[in-house]
Enzyme design. Structure first.
Site, mmCIF file in Angstrom:
data_model
loop_
_atom_site.group_PDB
_atom_site.id
_atom_site.type_symbol
_atom_site.label_atom_id
_atom_site.label_comp_id
_atom_site.label_asym_id
_atom_site.label_seq_id
_atom_site.Cartn_x
_atom_site.Cartn_y
_atom_site.Cartn_z
ATOM 1 N N ASN A 112 0.791 -1.246 0.000
ATOM 2 C CA ASN A 112 0.000 0.000 0.000
ATOM 3 C C ASN A 112 0.821 1.292 0.000
ATOM 4 O O ASN A 112 0.403 2.284 -0.577
ATOM 5 C CB ASN A 112 -1.034 -0.018 1.121
ATOM 6 C CG ASN A 112 -0.435 -0.056 2.488
ATOM 7 O OD1 ASN A 112 0.654 -0.602 2.674
ATOM 8 N ND2 ASN A 112 -1.111 0.501 3.457
ATOM 9 N N GLY A 185 2.273 -5.839 7.277
ATOM 10 C CA GLY A 185 1.241 -6.470 6.454
ATOM 11 C C GLY A 185 0.017 -6.809 7.286
ATOM 12 O O GLY A 185 -0.247 -6.190 8.330
ATOM 13 N N SER A 186 -0.722 -7.813 6.832
ATOM 14 C CA SER A 186 -1.990 -8.142 7.484
ATOM 15 C C SER A 186 -1.775 -8.972 8.756
ATOM 16 O O SER A 186 -0.747 -9.642 8.911
ATOM 17 C CB SER A 186 -2.860 -8.933 6.502
ATOM 18 O OG SER A 186 -2.190 -10.125 6.137
ATOM 19 N N GLU A 207 4.212 -5.127 12.181
ATOM 20 C CA GLU A 207 3.442 -3.895 11.952
ATOM 21 C C GLU A 207 2.190 -4.314 11.191
ATOM 22 O O GLU A 207 2.254 -4.542 9.983
ATOM 23 C CB GLU A 207 4.267 -2.893 11.132
ATOM 24 C CG GLU A 207 5.471 -2.323 11.859
ATOM 25 C CD GLU A 207 5.111 -1.209 12.831
ATOM 26 O OE1 GLU A 207 4.002 -0.652 12.736
ATOM 27 O OE2 GLU A 207 5.960 -0.893 13.693
ATOM 28 N N CYS A 241 -2.855 1.900 6.441
ATOM 29 C CA CYS A 241 -3.051 1.098 7.662
ATOM 30 C C CYS A 241 -3.627 1.916 8.807
ATOM 31 O O CYS A 241 -4.340 1.389 9.647
ATOM 32 C CB CYS A 241 -1.732 0.468 8.079
ATOM 33 S SG CYS A 241 -0.426 1.690 8.281
ATOM 34 N N GLU A 331 -11.145 -4.997 8.886
ATOM 35 C CA GLU A 331 -10.527 -3.757 8.408
ATOM 36 C C GLU A 331 -10.998 -3.484 6.974
ATOM 37 O O GLU A 331 -10.967 -4.384 6.129
ATOM 38 C CB GLU A 331 -9.008 -3.952 8.432
ATOM 39 C CG GLU A 331 -8.217 -2.772 7.968
ATOM 40 C CD GLU A 331 -6.709 -3.091 7.891
ATOM 41 O OE1 GLU A 331 -6.329 -4.274 7.890
ATOM 42 O OE2 GLU A 331 -5.923 -2.132 7.834
HETATM 43 P P1 NAD Z 1 -0.126 -9.062 3.317
HETATM 44 O O1 NAD Z 1 -0.052 -9.571 4.716
HETATM 45 O O2 NAD Z 1 -1.033 -9.754 2.370
HETATM 46 O O3 NAD Z 1 1.324 -9.094 2.619
HETATM 47 C C1 NAD Z 1 2.465 -8.509 3.204
HETATM 48 C C2 NAD Z 1 3.720 -9.238 2.748
HETATM 49 O O4 NAD Z 1 3.660 -10.604 3.182
HETATM 50 C C3 NAD Z 1 3.930 -9.267 1.237
HETATM 51 O O5 NAD Z 1 5.289 -8.987 0.965
HETATM 52 C C4 NAD Z 1 3.560 -10.675 0.849
HETATM 53 O O6 NAD Z 1 4.300 -11.149 -0.269
HETATM 54 C C5 NAD Z 1 3.929 -11.478 2.082
HETATM 55 N N1 NAD Z 1 3.087 -12.662 2.248
HETATM 56 C C6 NAD Z 1 1.784 -12.809 1.916
HETATM 57 N N2 NAD Z 1 1.340 -14.040 2.250
HETATM 58 C C7 NAD Z 1 2.390 -14.680 2.805
HETATM 59 C C8 NAD Z 1 2.601 -16.000 3.345
HETATM 60 N N3 NAD Z 1 1.599 -16.899 3.385
HETATM 61 N N4 NAD Z 1 3.812 -16.314 3.837
HETATM 62 C C9 NAD Z 1 4.822 -15.412 3.813
HETATM 63 N N5 NAD Z 1 4.703 -14.187 3.294
HETATM 64 C C10 NAD Z 1 3.508 -13.813 2.815
HETATM 65 O O7 NAD Z 1 -0.467 -7.510 3.472
HETATM 66 P P2 NAD Z 1 -0.804 -6.461 2.336
HETATM 67 O O8 NAD Z 1 -2.079 -6.846 1.686
HETATM 68 O O9 NAD Z 1 0.394 -6.227 1.495
HETATM 69 O O10 NAD Z 1 -1.016 -5.132 3.212
HETATM 70 C C11 NAD Z 1 -2.242 -4.794 3.779
HETATM 71 C C12 NAD Z 1 -2.264 -5.036 5.264
HETATM 72 O O11 NAD Z 1 -1.094 -4.514 5.856
HETATM 73 C C13 NAD Z 1 -3.415 -4.327 5.942
HETATM 74 O O12 NAD Z 1 -3.944 -5.158 6.947
HETATM 75 C C14 NAD Z 1 -2.760 -3.119 6.580
HETATM 76 O O13 NAD Z 1 -3.432 -2.581 7.687
HETATM 77 C C15 NAD Z 1 -1.430 -3.654 6.943
HETATM 78 N N6 NAD Z 1 -0.453 -2.579 7.007
HETATM 79 C C16 NAD Z 1 0.087 -2.266 8.199
HETATM 80 C C17 NAD Z 1 0.994 -1.226 8.274
HETATM 81 C C18 NAD Z 1 1.636 -0.807 9.560
HETATM 82 O O14 NAD Z 1 2.574 -0.017 9.487
HETATM 83 N N7 NAD Z 1 1.231 -1.295 10.699
HETATM 84 C C19 NAD Z 1 1.326 -0.518 7.133
HETATM 85 C C20 NAD Z 1 0.752 -0.887 5.931
HETATM 86 C C21 NAD Z 1 -0.133 -1.934 5.868
#
Ligand code: NAD
Length: 455
Positions: A112, A185-186, A207, A241, A331
């Site tokens: 994002n 990430g999520s 995070e 996020c 979310e």
């Molecule tokens: P995501 O969890 O789908 O992916 C994040 C990363 O994890 C990517 O690089 C992806 O390739 C990797 N990944 C995905 N599935 C995986 C698996 N099974 N095993 C290992 N790695 C895996 O998140 P997203 O869709 O990229 O981002 C959105 C989420 O991130 C939202 O929930 C948002 O709130 C959160 N977010 C948090 C922050 C923060 O600073 N706290 C910032 C931005 C986004």
């Protein structure tokens, strides 16, 4: 993956990163590299989700530029050995704390804010003297490819290297011996990362996201509240996020607030946001359909139109929403803002206390008692009084969540501390060796009890 990690381990062992001068030079080089590729970065994010150039500059490039300046101004101080007062029990001795880099670190980024959220943690890792492997998100493919080009053609792979790929690539990296993992990430994937880290007892920061509430009470400056909420919600098309996930507005102000929101959305994006250059698109078809399904036409107060061909979702305000509605289950992460009403602040404090701890919380109020009550009684990562999202702009405020929104924090000194182990050292003198602690203990217990209060 094995080679990539081994090469970094060797580079770390060679002790180049232990020199602060080396770290500073690399940070300056990264700053210059980002400046050089500014145009290409803006283009890549436009390709990925039509992110407006202004938003890419302000929320990705400028944030990194300022963070690098802040680190360069403070790194000598942060990395210096700190004297600690010695305990009398160790007399005669000196004590100190030396920040120690972990070694080979892995930064896993989301899509994002695909540049900022992968490079910002990396800045902390570099400042603290680690080597860094970056795994950007495959969901923003143009940015991921550009990051790979920018970093891998300018930096020694033993020190800083980007690995492109999906979940399988990340799993392959996680199976290697790493010294620190920083994941953004999520919450769902955060649990997978933490399980993998647990296998090798690798320390980590998570995070994550969550439903960040915004509360508007009857003492709020309503005009400003509506403007700042609309800004925080619709920047990056709500794919932030810390964006306000939903608004709780005091009953008496509900209609006026909703009308002001509508007015500000129109001021920002015109009557048709699809024609505005200042409004981003949804990152993928999957997320588009997820979001489109959350718009129940019977709740639409403003907006609601969608276009699957361009992955466009209009800035949308939903009213008459309760916690039972589908939109309140997870979310949102898109440009849809549900509005809930409340009468009593105490009631919503109780409701929010029963939910997962969010990454952010925003309160719009001029009542000091209400400000104190909300900030004191609710648990959340961070937030603002009378603004949204803007707390992230202060590098002196650690940024991170708690509970389901993650743990650990970064930005500014918090980044340096996250990527450093505080190594505690006591240096004992040899000129005196008090015999009390050594066996045989016969006759010594009474002495110890008498001396206890002086130790
Ligand atoms: P995501 O969890 O789908 O992916 C994040 C990363 O994890 C990517 O690089 C992806 O390739 C990797 N990944 C995905 N599935 C995986 C698996 N099974 N095993 C290992 N790695 C895996 O998140 P997203 O869709 O990229 O981002 C959105 C989420 O991130 C939202 O929930 C948002 O709130 C959160 N977010 C948090 C922050 C923060 O600073 N706290 C910032 C931005 C986004």
């Amino acid at each position: 993956m094995k080679n990539i990690v081994q090469r970094q381990r060797q580079f770390f062992k060679d002790a180049k990163t232990l020199k602060v001068k080396f770290r500073k030079a690399q940070l300056r080089k990264l700053k210059a590299t980002l400046n050089k590729y500014e145009g290409e970065i803006i283009e890549a994010l436009k390709h990925d989700f039509e992110k407006p150039a202004f938003e890419t500059f302000s929320t990705e490039i400028m944030v990194l530029d300022q963070e690098i300046d802040h680190i360069l101004a403070n790194i000598n101080n942060w990395s210096s050995t700190q004297r600690a007062k010695s305990a009398r029990i160790n007399f005669p001795s000196k004590s100190y704390i030396k920040p120690q880099p972990y070694g080979v670190t892995l930064v896993i980024g989301p899509w994002n804010y695909p540049v900022q959220l992968t490079l910002n943690p990396a800045l902390g890792a570099i400042a603290a003297g680690n080597t860094v492997i970056i795994k950007p998100s495959e969901i923003a493919p143009h940015t991921s490819a550009l990051l790979t080009k920018i970093i891998n053609s300018n930096f020694n792979p033993g020190f800083l290297h980007v690995v492109e790929g999906d979940a399988d690539t990340t799993q392959a990296l996680l199976s290697q011996p790493l010294d620190y993992i920083f994941f953004t990430g999520s919450t769902h994937v955060g649990k997978i990362i933490m399980k993998a880290a647990a296998e090798q007892l690798t320390p980590l920061t998570l995070e994550l996201g969550g439903k960040s509430p915004t509360i508007v009470d009857e003492t709020a400056d309503l005009e400003l509240a509506a403007k700042r909420i609309a800004w925080g919600k619709f920047i990056n098309a709500g794919q932030t996020c810390v964006s306000p996930d939903f608004v709780y507005v005091q009953n008496s102000l509900h209609d006026k607030f909703c009308n002001l929101l509508k007015e500000h959305i129109r001021n920002f994006f015109g009557d048709n946001a699809a024609q505005s250059d200042d409004f981003a698109r949804i990152i993928s078809d999957k997320h588009f359909h997820r979001l489109a399904n959350l718009i129940d036409p019977s709740n639409v107060f403003y907006g609601g139109s969608t276009n699957p061909d361009t992955r466009y979702i209009e800035p949308t305000v939903l009213t008459n929403i309760s916690w039972d509605d589908p939109i309140m289950q997870e979310e949102i992460f898109g440009p849809i803002l549900p509005i809930l009403r409340f009468n009593e602040l105490n009631h919503i404090i109780e409701t929010l206390q029963s939910k997962s701890h969010p990454l952010a919380l925003y309160l719009f109020s001029t009542n000091k008692l209400n400000q104190k009550k909300v900030m004191h009684r609710l648990r959340f990562g961070g937030g603002c009084i009378n603004d949204t999202v803007a707390h992230l702009g202060n590098p002196k405020l650690p940024f991170g969540g708690m509970g389901n929104s993650g743990f650990g924090s970064y930005h500014g000194k918090a980044s340096f501390d996250t990527f450093s182990h505080p190594k505690s050292i006591m240096k004992k003198s040899n000129w005196l060796d008090i015999p009390l602690r050594y066996p045989p203990y016969e006759g010594k217990l009474n002495w110890l009890k008498k001396l206890k209060k002086f130790l």
